[in-house]
Design a protein around this motif. Structure first.
Motif, PDB file in Angstrom:
ATOM      1  N   GLU A 142       0.834  -1.191   0.000  1.00  0.00           N
ATOM      2  CA  GLU A 142       0.000   0.000   0.000  1.00  0.00           C
ATOM      3  C   GLU A 142       0.878   1.254   0.000  1.00  0.00           C
ATOM      4  OE1 GLU A 142      -2.798  -1.187   3.283  1.00  0.00           O
ATOM      5  OE2 GLU A 142      -4.274  -0.821   1.677  1.00  0.00           O
ATOM      6  N   HIS A 143       0.881   2.026   1.082  1.00  0.00           N
ATOM      7  CA  HIS A 143       1.516   3.343   1.045  1.00  0.00           C
ATOM      8  C   HIS A 143       2.706   3.480   1.980  1.00  0.00           C
ATOM      9  CE1 HIS A 143      -1.862   4.556  -1.381  1.00  0.00           C
ATOM     10  NE2 HIS A 143      -2.708   4.212  -0.423  1.00  0.00           N
ATOM     11  N   ASP A 144       3.219   2.392   2.516  1.00  0.00           N
ATOM     12  CA  ASP A 144       4.357   2.508   3.425  1.00  0.00           C
ATOM     13  C   ASP A 144       5.576   3.158   2.783  1.00  0.00           C
ATOM     14  OD1 ASP A 144       2.901   1.444   5.466  1.00  0.00           O
ATOM     15  OD2 ASP A 144       3.762  -0.561   5.350  1.00  0.00           O
ATOM     16  N   PRO A 145       5.925   2.841   1.529  1.00  0.00           N
ATOM     17  CA  PRO A 145       7.101   3.502   0.938  1.00  0.00           C
ATOM     18  C   PRO A 145       6.956   5.023   0.915  1.00  0.00           C
ATOM     19  CG  PRO A 145       6.507   1.574  -0.342  1.00  0.00           C
ATOM     20  CD  PRO A 145       5.392   1.786   0.636  1.00  0.00           C
ATOM     21  N   GLU A 146       5.768   5.516   0.500  1.00  0.00           N
ATOM     22  CA  GLU A 146       5.552   6.959   0.451  1.00  0.00           C
ATOM     23  C   GLU A 146       5.579   7.567   1.858  1.00  0.00           C
ATOM     24  OE1 GLU A 146       3.277   5.203  -3.075  1.00  0.00           O
ATOM     25  OE2 GLU A 146       3.722   4.675  -1.004  1.00  0.00           O
ATOM     26  N   THR A 147       4.902   6.901   2.799  1.00  0.00           N
ATOM     27  CA  THR A 147       4.829   7.414   4.169  1.00  0.00           C
ATOM     28  C   THR A 147       6.204   7.465   4.817  1.00  0.00           C
ATOM     29  OG1 THR A 147       2.580   6.562   4.461  1.00  0.00           O
ATOM     30  CG2 THR A 147       3.842   7.010   6.447  1.00  0.00           C
ATOM     31  N   TYR A 148       6.976   6.423   4.643  1.00  0.00           N
ATOM     32  CA  TYR A 148       8.289   6.374   5.282  1.00  0.00           C
ATOM     33  C   TYR A 148       9.276   7.323   4.611  1.00  0.00           C
ATOM     34  CZ  TYR A 148       6.744   2.252   7.914  1.00  0.00           C
ATOM     35  OH  TYR A 148       6.081   1.397   8.766  1.00  0.00           O
ATOM     36  N   ALA A 149       9.205   7.461   3.290  1.00  0.00           N
ATOM     37  CA  ALA A 149      10.076   8.415   2.609  1.00  0.00           C
ATOM     38  C   ALA A 149       9.782   9.832   3.100  1.00  0.00           C
ATOM     39  CB  ALA A 149       9.884   8.324   1.092  1.00  0.00           C
ATOM     40  N   ASP A 150       8.508  10.141   3.289  1.00  0.00           N
ATOM     41  CA  ASP A 150       8.118  11.451   3.813  1.00  0.00           C
ATOM     42  C   ASP A 150       8.638  11.640   5.232  1.00  0.00           C
ATOM     43  OD1 ASP A 150       6.590  13.958   3.716  1.00  0.00           O
ATOM     44  OD2 ASP A 150       5.255  12.986   5.160  1.00  0.00           O
ATOM     45  N   THR A 151       8.593  10.582   6.040  1.00  0.00           N
ATOM     46  CA  THR A 151       9.105  10.657   7.406  1.00  0.00           C
ATOM     47  C   THR A 151      10.603  10.949   7.415  1.00  0.00           C
ATOM     48  OG1 THR A 151       7.411   9.119   8.225  1.00  0.00           O
ATOM     49  CG2 THR A 151       9.415   9.359   9.551  1.00  0.00           C
ATOM     50  N   VAL A 152      11.341  10.291   6.542  1.00  0.00           N
ATOM     51  CA  VAL A 152      12.789  10.524   6.458  1.00  0.00           C
ATOM     52  C   VAL A 152      13.073  11.979   6.117  1.00  0.00           C
ATOM     53  CG1 VAL A 152      14.876   9.973   5.147  1.00  0.00           C
ATOM     54  CG2 VAL A 152      13.354   8.129   5.879  1.00  0.00           C
ATOM     55  N   ARG A 153      12.304  12.537   5.163  1.00  0.00           N
ATOM     56  CA  ARG A 153      12.529  13.932   4.761  1.00  0.00           C
ATOM     57  C   ARG A 153      12.196  14.912   5.885  1.00  0.00           C
ATOM     58  NH1 ARG A 153      10.697  12.076  -0.487  1.00  0.00           N
ATOM     59  NH2 ARG A 153       8.533  12.300   0.207  1.00  0.00           N
ATOM     60  N   ARG A 154      11.110  14.644   6.614  1.00  0.00           N
ATOM     61  CA  ARG A 154      10.643  15.599   7.623  1.00  0.00           C
ATOM     62  C   ARG A 154      11.347  15.463   8.963  1.00  0.00           C
ATOM     63  NH1 ARG A 154       6.142  14.970   9.438  1.00  0.00           N
ATOM     64  NH2 ARG A 154       5.632  12.898   8.655  1.00  0.00           N
ATOM     65  N   HIS A 155      12.045  14.338   9.165  1.00  0.00           N
ATOM     66  CA  HIS A 155      12.735  14.111  10.447  1.00  0.00           C
ATOM     67  C   HIS A 155      14.196  13.735  10.184  1.00  0.00           C
ATOM     68  CE1 HIS A 155       8.968  14.254  12.774  1.00  0.00           C
ATOM     69  NE2 HIS A 155       8.427  13.582  11.781  1.00  0.00           N
ATOM     70  N   PRO A 156      14.965  14.671   9.670  1.00  0.00           N
ATOM     71  CA  PRO A 156      16.371  14.343   9.364  1.00  0.00           C
ATOM     72  C   PRO A 156      17.132  13.942  10.622  1.00  0.00           C
ATOM     73  CG  PRO A 156      15.977  16.729   9.263  1.00  0.00           C
ATOM     74  CD  PRO A 156      14.637  16.079   9.359  1.00  0.00           C
ATOM     75  N   GLY A 157      17.925  12.887  10.457  1.00  0.00           N
ATOM     76  CA  GLY A 157      18.746  12.410  11.554  1.00  0.00           C
ATOM     77  C   GLY A 157      18.053  11.475  12.523  1.00  0.00           C
TER      78      GLY A 157
END
Length: 339
Positions: free
Chosen positions: A273-288
Motif C-alpha cells: 500500500e503506502h508505506d514507501p511513500e509514508t516512510y520516505a516522507d518521514t525521512v525527509r521531515r525528520h532528518p537524523g
C-alpha cells in the motif's frame, strides 16, 4: 459526496437513533477499553474507548470457523457510548476527558518522569462523574510503554503484510482471512517474531502503527502476544474517521518521534500500500531520526516501479531497502550494527 463521507453520515444517523432509543437506560455492560499508551519525559498519550458491550470471547484451540467469524463480527458491531466523563491517571498526573461521538477518548498527560517506570507504567482510567445512572466504581488499568535509558533505538512497524500475512492486495482473500481466522490461527511471516525480538533486544521499544481499525485491537494484541512478538503500543485508527477525517499513519509516526526525542528509529513496512511513500516522507521531515527503512516486497507486480520511483529522489543518508523476507532484513541490520 464521496463514499467515505456517505458512510460516515450513515453511521452518524444510526448512532443518533440508537442513542435516542437508549435514552437514560443504565448501560448493562459498561466497559472501558484501554488501547494502552506510551511516552516519557515529553509526556504521555493514552487512548481507549467506552462501550456498552460484554467482552468478546477469546479464541480457543480447535474452534470452528463459525465461532471465529462470530467473534470477529462482534468486534465491529459495537454499542459505543459518547459523552462519558473519565479521569485518566498516570504517574503523578491526572487529566479529565470525555468520549467523542464514537466513544473514543485521547488523553495527554505530563507526569513527573520520576514517577514513570520502565518498561511499563500502570495507570488507571475511571468513570469521573454521573452517566446514565451508573453507580459503583468503574475503572480499568492502562499500560504505558516507557523506554528505559539503555534503549539504543526504537522500532516502528506496520502490521498487515509486514508481520501478519494478510494479502491486502487480494481483497477477497483478505476479507475471508479476517472474518474466519483468529489470533491462534493467523500466521506471521517466517522469521518475523525472532527478528523483532532481536531488534528489541529487551530494551528497544517497538511500536506497531497500522491503518487497521481500532475494532481489531483485541485481535491484533492477542496475535502479537501469541506469536511472541515483543510487546508494544498498537496505534490504529477509527474505521470511518470523524468530522476531521481519518487519522493518518503519518500523524501516529510524528507522535511517536515527538514523545521519544532521544531515540532514532528503524521503520519496517511493506510494498502493498503506502508505506514507501509514508516512510520516505518521514525521512525527509525528520532528518537524523531514521536509521534504516525496510520494505517487505509483497506487490502482485514487483516490476511496477512504484516503490523505486518514490525512493529515486531520496539521498543516500538513510538506507532504504526492499527485502524479500525477514532474513534479508536481519543480514542488512547486522551489517549496520543494529543486531
Amino acid at each position: 459526496m464521496s463514499a467515505g463521507r456517505w458512510m460516515l453520515g450513515l453511521e452518524r444517523a444510526w448512532d443518533a437513533a440508537r442513542f435516542r432509543r437508549a435514552g437514560s437506560r443504565i448501560p448493562a455492560d459498561f466497559r472501558i477499553k484501554c488501547y494502552g499508551g506510551h511516552g516519557g519525559v515529553e509526556g504521555v498519550v493514552v487512548r481507549g474507548r467506552v462501550v456498552d458491550d460484554p467482552p468478546p470471547s477469546e479464541a480457543a484451540e480447535g474452534e470452528g470457523v463459525g465461532a471465529a467469524a462470530r467473534r470477529m463480527v462482534r468486534h465491529f458491531v459495537t454499542d459505543e457510548l459518547p459523552g462519558v466523563p473519565l479521569r485518566i491517571t498516570v504517574g503523578d498526573a491526572a487529566v479529565d476527558a470525555v468520549t467523542d461521538e464514537d466513544g473514543y477518548f485521547v488523553a495527554r498527560l505530563r507526569p513527573d518522569p520520576k514517577t514513570l517506570e520502565s518498561p511499563w507504567t500502570r495507570g488507571t482510567v475511571e468513570l469521573a462523574g454521573d452517566y446514565r445512572g451508573l453507580v459503583g466504581d468503574h475503572r480499568t488499568t492502562v499500560e504505558v510503554r516507557v523506554p528505559a535509558g539503555e534503549a539504543k533505538f526504537g522500532v516502528i512497524s506496520d502490521i498487515d503484510d509486514t508481520i501478519l500475512e494478510t494479502g491486502v492486495q487480494r481483497v477477497g482473500r483478505m476479507v475471508r482471512q479476517t472474518l474466519t481466522g483468529s489470533a491462534l490461527t493467523r500466521t506471521p511471516f517466517p522469521g518475523a517474531p525472532e527478528l523483532y525480538r532481536d531488534l528489541a533486544a529487551r530494551a528497544n521499544p517497538v511500536f506497531y502503527i497500522s491503518s487497521s481499525p481500532w475494532n481489531l485491537y483485541a485481535f491484533l494484541d492477542a496475535f502479537v502476544r501469541h506469536r511472541d512478538f515483543p510487546r508494544g503500543p498498537l496505534l490504529l485508527r477509527d474505521l470511518l474517521g470523524g468530522a476531521g477525517g481519518r487519522e493518518t499513519k503519518t500523524g501516529r509516526i510524528d507522535e511517536v518521534l515527538a514523545l521519544h526525542p532521544d531515540l532514532p528509529f528503524v521503520l519496517l513496512g511493506d510494498s502493498g500500500e503506502h508505506d514507501p511513500e509514508t516512510y520516505a516522507d518521514t525521512v525527509r521531515r525528520h532528518p537524523g531520526r531514521i536509521l534504516a527503512v525496510y520494505i517487505r516486497e509483497v506487490r502482485l507486480d514487483p516490476h511496477d516501479g512504484r516503490v523505486e520511483s518514490v525512493w529515486s529522489s531520496m539521498g543516500d543518508d538513510v538506507p532504504l531497502v526492499l527485502v524479500a523476507d525477514s532474513e534479508a532484513v536481519r543480514r542488512h541490520a547486522t551489517g549496520l550494527g543494529l543486531l
